[in-house]
Design an enzyme around this catalytic site. Structure first.
Site, PDB file in Angstrom:
ATOM      1  N   GLY A   1     -75.711  13.688  78.719  1.00  0.00           N
ATOM      2  CA  GLY A   1     -76.291  12.106  79.248  1.00  0.00           C
ATOM      3  C   GLY A   1     -75.345  11.206  79.778  1.00  0.00           C
TER       4      GLY A   1
ATOM      5  CD  GLU B   1     -75.902   8.273  73.098  1.00  0.00           C
ATOM      6  OE1 GLU B   1     -76.693   7.841  74.042  1.00  0.00           O
ATOM      7  OE2 GLU B   1     -75.831   8.968  72.045  1.00  0.00           O
TER       8      GLU B   1
ATOM      9  CG  ASP C   1     -86.587   6.496  72.827  1.00  0.00           C
ATOM     10  OD1 ASP C   1     -87.235   6.236  74.006  1.00  0.00           O
ATOM     11  OD2 ASP C   1     -87.251   7.770  73.324  1.00  0.00           O
TER      12      ASP C   1
ATOM     13  CE  LYS D   1     -87.105   5.225  77.173  1.00  0.00           C
ATOM     14  NZ  LYS D   1     -87.800   7.003  77.397  1.00  0.00           N
TER      15      LYS D   1
ATOM     16  CB  VAL E   1     -86.154   6.762  83.126  1.00  0.00           C
ATOM     17  CG1 VAL E   1     -87.192   5.177  82.942  1.00  0.00           C
ATOM     18  CG2 VAL E   1     -85.445   7.086  81.619  1.00  0.00           C
TER      19      VAL E   1
ATOM     20  NE  ARG F   1     -77.993  16.727  81.993  1.00  0.00           N
ATOM     21  CZ  ARG F   1     -78.377  16.737  80.522  1.00  0.00           C
ATOM     22  NH1 ARG F   1     -78.609  15.319  80.118  1.00  0.00           N
ATOM     23  NH2 ARG F   1     -79.211  17.342  79.132  1.00  0.00           N
TER      24      ARG F   1
HETATM   25  P1  5GP Z   1     -83.900   8.794  70.261  1.00  0.00           P
HETATM   26  O1  5GP Z   1     -82.525   9.100  69.791  1.00  0.00           O
HETATM   27  O2  5GP Z   1     -82.638   7.030  70.643  1.00  0.00           O
HETATM   28  O3  5GP Z   1     -85.345   8.337  70.687  1.00  0.00           O
HETATM   29  O4  5GP Z   1     -83.464   9.131  71.854  1.00  0.00           O
HETATM   30  C1  5GP Z   1     -81.737   9.302  72.498  1.00  0.00           C
HETATM   31  C2  5GP Z   1     -82.144   9.840  73.389  1.00  0.00           C
HETATM   32  O5  5GP Z   1     -83.397  10.947  74.095  1.00  0.00           O
HETATM   33  C3  5GP Z   1     -80.866  10.095  74.760  1.00  0.00           C
HETATM   34  O6  5GP Z   1     -79.764  10.070  74.159  1.00  0.00           O
HETATM   35  C4  5GP Z   1     -82.328  11.489  75.789  1.00  0.00           C
HETATM   36  O7  5GP Z   1     -80.589  11.840  75.994  1.00  0.00           O
HETATM   37  C5  5GP Z   1     -83.285  11.070  75.259  1.00  0.00           C
HETATM   38  N1  5GP Z   1     -83.979  10.169  76.366  1.00  0.00           N
HETATM   39  C6  5GP Z   1     -84.333   8.979  75.398  1.00  0.00           C
HETATM   40  N2  5GP Z   1     -85.692   8.581  76.339  1.00  0.00           N
HETATM   41  C7  5GP Z   1     -84.870   9.242  77.521  1.00  0.00           C
HETATM   42  C8  5GP Z   1     -85.928   9.136  78.953  1.00  0.00           C
HETATM   43  O8  5GP Z   1     -86.461   7.808  79.154  1.00  0.00           O
HETATM   44  N3  5GP Z   1     -85.387  10.146  79.928  1.00  0.00           N
HETATM   45  C9  5GP Z   1     -84.401  11.069  79.460  1.00  0.00           C
HETATM   46  N4  5GP Z   1     -83.855  12.304  80.285  1.00  0.00           N
HETATM   47  N5  5GP Z   1     -84.014  11.638  78.476  1.00  0.00           N
HETATM   48  C10 5GP Z   1     -84.381  10.267  77.185  1.00  0.00           C
END
Ligand code: 5GP
Length: 182
Positions: free
Chosen positions: A48, A102, A106, A134, A156, A168
């Site tokens: 990503g 990154e 999230d 986020k 998103v 992507r």
């Molecule tokens: P975290 O570990 O912080 O919860 O999530 C990070 C990863 O989750 C990101 O690198 C991404 O791959 C995925 N992710 C989190 N939120 C989104 C989103 O709104 N859209 C997409 N496509 N992937 C997300």
């Protein structure tokens, strides 16, 4: 004008804004590292972060190198640092200053695990730049040092971010039409 993909309901961040913000971040990162006399290794976590890495690095004016890694969480475990390396970095990072690039922070679990992994590999310092943040979804006290855009809690796609490996390649960040999730 950018043609909007038929599956996109709303554009959150358009291409021009992403480029403009990447320029600002590149300038700030260059100034900060230059002041400290450091030359970071840019590390992007596949897949990503690729479009953002490509855009951002064009606007960094100090000397940097780049490397890539791919990770996945082990099934059924949430323990910190317990992450499987699918593709490892090409070189040793012992003593290096890492700037982790990154796509989105999230819950914070991914960066938490990757930062821990990089520190375990002997990095001197790990800083984080994320295109999107986020904060409303955070479960861990993990924050990026540099943030492109703070967005509300929505799923998103685009500019590297996927839904089932699709979208992507979109040059903007958008939200999919509701029927796509059904
Ligand atoms: P975290 O570990 O912080 O919860 O999530 C990070 C990863 O989750 C990101 O690198 C991404 O791959 C995925 N992710 C989190 N939120 C989104 C989103 O709104 N859209 C997409 N496509 N992937 C997300």
């Amino acid at each position: 004008m950018t043609q909007i993909h038929k599956d996109i309901k709303r554009v959150f961040v358009d291409e021009a804004s992403i480029i403009a913000r990447s320029k600002e971040l590149g300038k700030q990162i260059s100034e900060d590292y230059d002041r400290e006399g450091k030359n970071p290794l840019l590390v992007a976590v596949l897949k990503g972060s690729i479009p953002f890495m490509a855009e951002l690095m064009k606007h960094i004016t100090i000397d940097v190198e780049m490397d890539f890694m791919a990770v996945s969480s082990y099934e059924g475990t949430r323990s910190i640092g317990d992450v499987k390396i699918l593709k490892d970095l090409d070189r040793s990072i012992k003593g290096l200053d890492i700037l982790l690039v990154e796509d989105i922070v999230d819950t914070g679990r991914t960066i938490d695990q990757v930062v821990q992994l990089l520190m375990n590999k002997g990095a001197r310092e790990v800083k984080i730049v994320s295109l999107l943040d986020k904060p409303s979804r955070r479960v861990l006290e993990m924050n990026a040092d540099y943030i492109g855009f703070t967005i509300e809690d929505a799923f998103v796609v685009g500019f590297g971010l996927d839904f089932n490996e699709k979208y992507r390649n979109l040059p903007y960040i958008g939200v999919l039409k509701d029927e796509l999730y059904q």
